[in-house]
Design an enzyme around this catalytic site. Structure first.
Site: not given
Length: 447
Positions: A68, A160-161, A283, A288, A295
């Protein structure tokens, strides 16, 4: 929550030692209230105030036997409280304690039940933690507003879309996120008020063994409201409201992160996260430059939504109380506040360091040969030729489809339909003639 996503000030609120310190704070305040009522002698209160938060290790050691946590805490806390020195029992200068039965610790937790301590301390911690999140939200609104005004006149294509629509500006894009975060912090302020409550009303909440003054005194000192009808525990819809507000605010940040991720795509490249000296994007592929922070903003939003669901599942408890919510809350409450705090701080850094490319925006704006102005051309045809809207639509759409398929300028295909328009009529800036109305709203937004 893992250290990777824990900022120091927020993390400090959720350590085991911080929890025990807040529990001690509640217990001492309750003893002060009992002293005001004439229950706890001044000497005993002075001794209790000298007590210190026990170590988590000592509490865990005792809990291994008691199974407890609150009883283990009370036992460990009592060990730190010196015996009261009373003239009637011993000379004031001997330093001897009173008999075991009169040890000052007997007043600790007097008339209380475990939830009185846990929920009241939790209310204080949640209020303090939410204040940190609100501060981060304020800072994010401020930087979004500043950068929106900085790029207010940088014309870019609206989508849009995912398809080119009409011209807008990059400042307008950022402004929508500023207002979204502002709405989120408004909801969060209301949720803070909802969770910043305590209850010290005893078993099943009837004040059977404790004067309501104690509750009033403790909550006032902690800056908390009082649960009007406690059923031994504070109502859990309050906590669900907080985590729902955090999840909605997190979703607005997710929308910002998603937009940046799209804008950083190689085919778009209108904006990108900062890329520091020595930073590596892959890597395997040295070229990149990935939107990893944006993200991360998106991923954290998923955690917040999942935790909000768990909090909603904890609203319905059996009768006056059970502890099915306890194991859930030990995880989702600190984790949600910690990652929300981190997410907002990271979003601010992303926006502050965002690299914006107005020239690339213009290239993309012109990529469809002028099709982005078709809605204004439609109205011009209606006005100039005096034809119905349907008839004008057929003419403009026929020209637009030929531009889509052939890549020829929209102005040329319009001319083939008998619609001659000058450069001014096809200028994207025509769409921004009333844009100042939105800017004025942004300027009035409190950071």
């Amino acid at each position: 929550m893992i250290p990777r996503y824990t900022l120091p000030e927020m993390g400090a609120l959720w350590t085991d030692q911080a929890k025990l310190a807040t529990w001690v704070e509640v217990e001492i305040l309750a003893c002060e209230a009992h002293h005001e009522l004439g229950v706890v002698p001044a000497e005993d209160l002075a001794a209790i105030r000298k007590g210190e938060p026990p170590t988590p290790e000592r509490v865990s050691e005792i809990e291994a036997t008691t199974d407890h946590d609150v009883i283990a805490f009370l036992t460990a806390f009592a060990e730190t409280i010196p015996g009261a020195e009373r003239e009637v029992d011993a000379p004031a200068d001997t330093g001897e304690s009173t008999a075991d039965g009169e040890h000052p610790s007997r007043w600790v937790h007097y008339g209380m039940t475990s939830s009185d301590l846990i929920d009241t301390a939790l209310g204080a911690t949640l209020a303090r933690a939410t204040d940190l999140v609100l501060d981060k939200a304020d800072r994010l609104v401020a930087v979004l507003k500043r950068r929106a005004l900085e790029h207010w006149h940088d014309v870019c294509v609206g989508r849009t879309h995912g398809v080119h629509a009409e011209p807008t500006t990059f400042g307008h894009k950022l402004a929508q996120f500023a207002f979204a975060v502002d709405r989120g912090r408004t909801r969060l302020r209301a949720a803070r008020e909802a969770v910043a409550v305590g209850s010290i009303s005893g078993a099943v909440g009837t004040y059977s063994n404790i004067d309501p003054f104690v509750e009033q005194y403790v909550c006032e000192k902690l800056g908390l409201g009082i649960e009007p009808v406690a059923t031994q525990v504070v109502a859990r819809d309050r906590h669900a409201e907080l985590l729902s507000a955090l999840a909605m605010l997190g979703a607005s940040v997710e929308q910002l992160g998603t937009e940046i991720r799209h804008l950083q795509r190689t085919e778009v490249r209108e904006a990108e996260e900062s890329f520091g000296s020595g930073q590596k994007g892959s890597s395997a592929m040295p070229h990149k430059r990935n939107p990893i922070r944006s993200e991360r903003l998106v991923g954290i939003a998923r955690l917040l939504r999942g935790n909000a669901v768990a909090a909603m599942e904890s609203i319905a408890l059996w009768h006056e109380r059970d502890i099915s919510h306890s194991s859930t809350e030990r995880v989702v409450l600190p984790d949600s506040l910690i990652v929300a705090d981190y997410q907002l701080d990271l979003a601010r850094k992303v926006v502050e360091g965002l690299r914006v490319d107005p020239e690339r925006m213009r290239v993309n704006l012109d990529a469809t040969g002028g099709l982005v102005v078709s809605s204004r051309v439609l109205l011009d045809v209606v006005d100039r030729l005096g034809v119905s809207r349907d008839a004008a639509y057929e003419v403009v759409q026929a020209a637009a489809m030929r531009t889509w398929e052939s890549g020829r300028p929209f102005r040329d295909t319009l001319a083939e339909e008998g619609v001659e328009l000058d450069e001014e009529a096809l200028a994207p800036e025509r769409f921004l003639e009333r844009h100042h109305v939105v800017r004025e709203r942004l300027e009035a937004l409190e950071p």
